[in-house]
Design a protein around this motif. Structure first.
Motif, mmCIF file in Angstrom:
data_model
loop_
_atom_site.group_PDB
_atom_site.id
_atom_site.type_symbol
_atom_site.label_atom_id
_atom_site.label_comp_id
_atom_site.label_asym_id
_atom_site.label_seq_id
_atom_site.Cartn_x
_atom_site.Cartn_y
_atom_site.Cartn_z
ATOM 1 N N LEU A 167 -25.017 -5.481 45.387
ATOM 2 C CA LEU A 167 -23.958 -5.062 44.475
ATOM 3 C C LEU A 167 -24.555 -4.353 43.257
ATOM 4 C CD1 LEU A 167 -20.934 -5.056 43.778
ATOM 5 C CD2 LEU A 167 -21.272 -7.290 42.697
ATOM 6 N N LEU A 168 -25.643 -4.900 42.722
ATOM 7 C CA LEU A 168 -26.309 -4.285 41.563
ATOM 8 C C LEU A 168 -26.811 -2.881 41.891
ATOM 9 C CD1 LEU A 168 -28.283 -7.260 40.041
ATOM 10 C CD2 LEU A 168 -26.551 -5.879 38.915
ATOM 11 N N ILE A 169 -27.386 -2.725 43.059
ATOM 12 C CA ILE A 169 -27.900 -1.407 43.462
ATOM 13 C C ILE A 169 -26.758 -0.394 43.508
ATOM 14 C CG2 ILE A 169 -28.887 -0.103 45.392
ATOM 15 C CD1 ILE A 169 -30.603 -2.658 45.970
ATOM 16 N N GLU A 170 -25.628 -0.809 44.098
ATOM 17 C CA GLU A 170 -24.473 0.090 44.187
ATOM 18 C C GLU A 170 -23.869 0.365 42.811
ATOM 19 O OE1 GLU A 170 -21.544 -0.441 47.197
ATOM 20 O OE2 GLU A 170 -23.006 -1.219 48.641
ATOM 21 N N VAL A 183 -11.082 -8.941 25.392
ATOM 22 C CA VAL A 183 -12.543 -9.049 25.410
ATOM 23 C C VAL A 183 -13.067 -8.867 26.828
ATOM 24 C CG1 VAL A 183 -14.471 -10.666 25.122
ATOM 25 C CG2 VAL A 183 -12.808 -10.368 23.283
ATOM 26 N N ALA A 184 -12.394 -9.437 27.808
ATOM 27 C CA ALA A 184 -12.838 -9.278 29.201
ATOM 28 C C ALA A 184 -12.867 -7.797 29.585
ATOM 29 C CB ALA A 184 -11.920 -10.058 30.146
ATOM 30 N N GLN A 185 -11.854 -7.053 29.170
ATOM 31 C CA GLN A 185 -11.842 -5.617 29.455
ATOM 32 C C GLN A 185 -13.011 -4.916 28.769
ATOM 33 O OE1 GLN A 185 -7.972 -3.827 28.779
ATOM 34 N NE2 GLN A 185 -6.946 -5.568 29.725
ATOM 35 N N GLU A 186 -13.290 -5.319 27.523
ATOM 36 C CA GLU A 186 -14.432 -4.742 26.799
ATOM 37 C C GLU A 186 -15.747 -5.071 27.499
ATOM 38 O OE1 GLU A 186 -14.211 -6.141 22.747
ATOM 39 O OE2 GLU A 186 -12.172 -5.373 22.496
ATOM 40 N N VAL A 187 -15.854 -6.289 28.016
ATOM 41 C CA VAL A 187 -17.069 -6.701 28.721
ATOM 42 C C VAL A 187 -17.286 -5.828 29.948
ATOM 43 C CG1 VAL A 187 -18.096 -8.559 30.121
ATOM 44 C CG2 VAL A 187 -17.084 -9.088 27.887
ATOM 45 N N PHE A 188 -16.241 -5.652 30.753
ATOM 46 C CA PHE A 188 -16.402 -4.854 31.962
ATOM 47 C C PHE A 188 -16.692 -3.385 31.640
ATOM 48 C CE2 PHE A 188 -14.063 -8.492 33.852
ATOM 49 C CZ PHE A 188 -15.079 -8.897 34.704
ATOM 50 N N ALA A 189 -16.094 -2.890 30.560
ATOM 51 C CA ALA A 189 -16.399 -1.513 30.139
ATOM 52 C C ALA A 189 -17.865 -1.407 29.723
ATOM 53 C CB ALA A 189 -15.482 -1.098 28.990
ATOM 54 N N GLU A 190 -18.346 -2.421 28.984
ATOM 55 C CA GLU A 190 -19.752 -2.392 28.552
ATOM 56 C C GLU A 190 -20.692 -2.485 29.750
ATOM 57 O OE1 GLU A 190 -22.942 -4.812 25.769
ATOM 58 O OE2 GLU A 190 -20.808 -5.001 25.316
ATOM 59 N N VAL A 191 -20.369 -3.344 30.708
ATOM 60 C CA VAL A 191 -21.206 -3.461 31.906
ATOM 61 C C VAL A 191 -21.244 -2.125 32.647
ATOM 62 C CG1 VAL A 191 -21.384 -4.519 34.195
ATOM 63 C CG2 VAL A 191 -20.935 -5.954 32.189
ATOM 64 N N TYR A 192 -20.091 -1.489 32.792
ATOM 65 C CA TYR A 192 -20.024 -0.213 33.487
ATOM 66 C C TYR A 192 -20.916 0.827 32.801
ATOM 67 C CZ TYR A 192 -18.049 3.845 35.850
ATOM 68 O OH TYR A 192 -17.896 4.992 36.598
ATOM 69 N N GLU A 193 -20.881 0.818 31.457
ATOM 70 C CA GLU A 193 -21.647 1.803 30.694
ATOM 71 C C GLU A 193 -23.136 1.479 30.628
ATOM 72 O OE1 GLU A 193 -19.719 1.871 26.893
ATOM 73 O OE2 GLU A 193 -17.889 2.749 27.706
ATOM 74 N N THR A 194 -23.497 0.195 30.713
ATOM 75 C CA THR A 194 -24.894 -0.184 30.472
ATOM 76 C C THR A 194 -25.599 -0.784 31.680
ATOM 77 O OG1 THR A 194 -24.275 -2.389 29.670
ATOM 78 C CG2 THR A 194 -24.429 -0.615 28.020
ATOM 79 N N ILE A 195 -24.991 -0.747 32.848
ATOM 80 C CA ILE A 195 -25.598 -1.369 34.027
ATOM 81 C C ILE A 195 -26.979 -0.783 34.312
ATOM 82 C CG2 ILE A 195 -24.501 0.164 35.719
ATOM 83 C CD1 ILE A 195 -25.146 -3.625 36.136
ATOM 84 N N GLY A 252 -33.269 -6.926 35.018
ATOM 85 C CA GLY A 252 -33.532 -8.057 35.890
ATOM 86 C C GLY A 252 -34.443 -9.107 35.287
ATOM 87 N N GLU A 253 -34.669 -9.044 33.955
ATOM 88 C CA GLU A 253 -35.513 -10.052 33.303
ATOM 89 C C GLU A 253 -34.832 -11.416 33.286
ATOM 90 O OE1 GLU A 253 -36.234 -8.249 29.533
ATOM 91 O OE2 GLU A 253 -37.660 -6.821 30.363
ATOM 92 N N ALA A 254 -33.508 -11.404 33.295
ATOM 93 C CA ALA A 254 -32.702 -12.617 33.415
ATOM 94 C C ALA A 254 -31.843 -12.426 34.654
ATOM 95 C CB ALA A 254 -31.824 -12.795 32.173
ATOM 96 N N LEU A 276 -24.477 -11.179 32.132
ATOM 97 C CA LEU A 276 -23.025 -11.053 31.994
ATOM 98 C C LEU A 276 -22.485 -12.071 30.983
ATOM 99 C CD1 LEU A 276 -20.462 -9.620 32.928
ATOM 100 C CD2 LEU A 276 -20.330 -11.276 34.808
ATOM 101 N N TYR A 277 -22.973 -13.311 31.035
ATOM 102 C CA TYR A 277 -22.576 -14.323 30.049
ATOM 103 C C TYR A 277 -22.984 -13.894 28.638
ATOM 104 C CZ TYR A 277 -20.933 -18.209 32.988
ATOM 105 O OH TYR A 277 -20.213 -19.024 33.815
ATOM 106 N N ARG A 278 -24.160 -13.297 28.508
ATOM 107 C CA ARG A 278 -24.631 -12.843 27.192
ATOM 108 C C ARG A 278 -23.689 -11.780 26.636
ATOM 109 N NH1 ARG A 278 -30.113 -10.694 27.798
ATOM 110 N NH2 ARG A 278 -30.665 -12.884 27.960
#
Length: 193
Positions: free
Chosen positions: A6-9, A46-58, A63-65, A71-73
Motif C-alpha cells: 500500500l505504501l509503495i502504491e 482534523v481527520a480530513q486534515e490528517v489524510f490531506a497531509e498524508v497525501y501531500e507528504t507520503i 520508514g524510520e518508524a 500516522l498517529y504522530r
C-alpha cells in the motif's frame, strides 16, 4: 494488500491506493482525534486534515518508524494544533466580548469560580473524557495514546518524539491530576472503601 505494498502504491500517487488507505485507517484516525478533542465535528475536520497531509507528504515517509506510528504522530500533532488554535480563538473572542471598539470595558467578566455543574451530572465516560480534556496537551496526548488507544510507552514516545522516561513522567503527572480532578466524584474508590 500488505501495508508495504500500500505504501509503495501511495508513494507512486495511486488514487485507488489512497482510497484504500482512507478506508483502512479512517476509524483509527477519527477515534484518536475525537479522544483528543472531545468533539465529533472537530475530530472529523482534523481527520480530513490528517489524510490531506498524508497525501501531500507520503513521499517523505522514510520508514524510520512504523507507518501506524507515523500516522498517529500526524493525527496527534494535528489535534493538538487544532486545540491550540481553538484556545487562541476563544481567548480572543472573550477579550473582544469584554471590550468595545474603543477599548472600553463593556461589562464585567463572567464569574468562573464555580465548577462546571454539568460535569457532576454526566456519566462516568464523559466525566473521564472531560477530565482528560483539561490536562495539558502533552499529558492528554500521552494518556490518550497509552490508555485509550492501548499503545506501549515506546510507541507513545515515538509518536510524541520523546523518550520513554518522558512518557512515564507525563503519564504519572496525568494520573495524579486526574486523581485530583476526579476524587470528589469517586471519593469511595480513592479512599479505599
Amino acid at each position: 494488500m500488505t501495508e508495504s505494498e500500500l505504501l509503495i502504491e501511495l508513494k507512486a500517487g495511486s488514487e485507488a491506493a489512497f482510497r484504500r488507505f482512507v478506508e483502512t485507517y479512517q476509524t483509527r484516525v477519527f477515534n484518536l482525534a475525537f479522544r483528543l478533542l472531545g468533539d465529533r465535528d472537530e475530530a472529523d475536520d482534523v481527520a480530513q486534515e490528517v489524510f490531506a497531509e498524508v497525501y501531500e507528504t507520503i513521499g517523505q515517509f522514510r520508514g524510520e518508524a512504523t507507518f501506524s506510528t507515523w500516522l498517529y504522530r500526524i493525527t496527534t500533532t494535528q489535534s493538538l494544533s487544532h486545540l491550540r488554535k481553538k484556545r487562541t480563538r476563544k481567548r480572543f473572542a472573550f477579550v473582544t466580548s469584554l471590550f468595545g471598539a474603543s477599548n472600553e470595558l463593556l461589562h464585567d467578566p463572567p464569574d468562573t469560580s464555580q465548577p462546571e455543574q454539568a460535569l457532576a451530572q454526566t456519566e462516568e465516560n464523559q466525566l473521564l473524557l472531560r477530565a482528560v480534556g483539561q490536562l495539558p496537551d502533552t499529558q492528554r496526548a500521552a494518556f490518550t495514546l497509552h490508555y485509550m488507544e492501548g499503545l506501549s510507552y515506546k510507541e507513545v514516545a515515538a509518536i510524541l518524539q520523546t523518550t520513554v522516561s518522558a512518557v512515564e513522567s507525563l503519564l504519572h503527572r496525568a494520573k495524579r491530576q486526574l486523581r485530583t480532578k476526579l476524587q470528589p466524584y469517586y471519593a469511595d474508590v480513592f479512599n479505599g472503601n
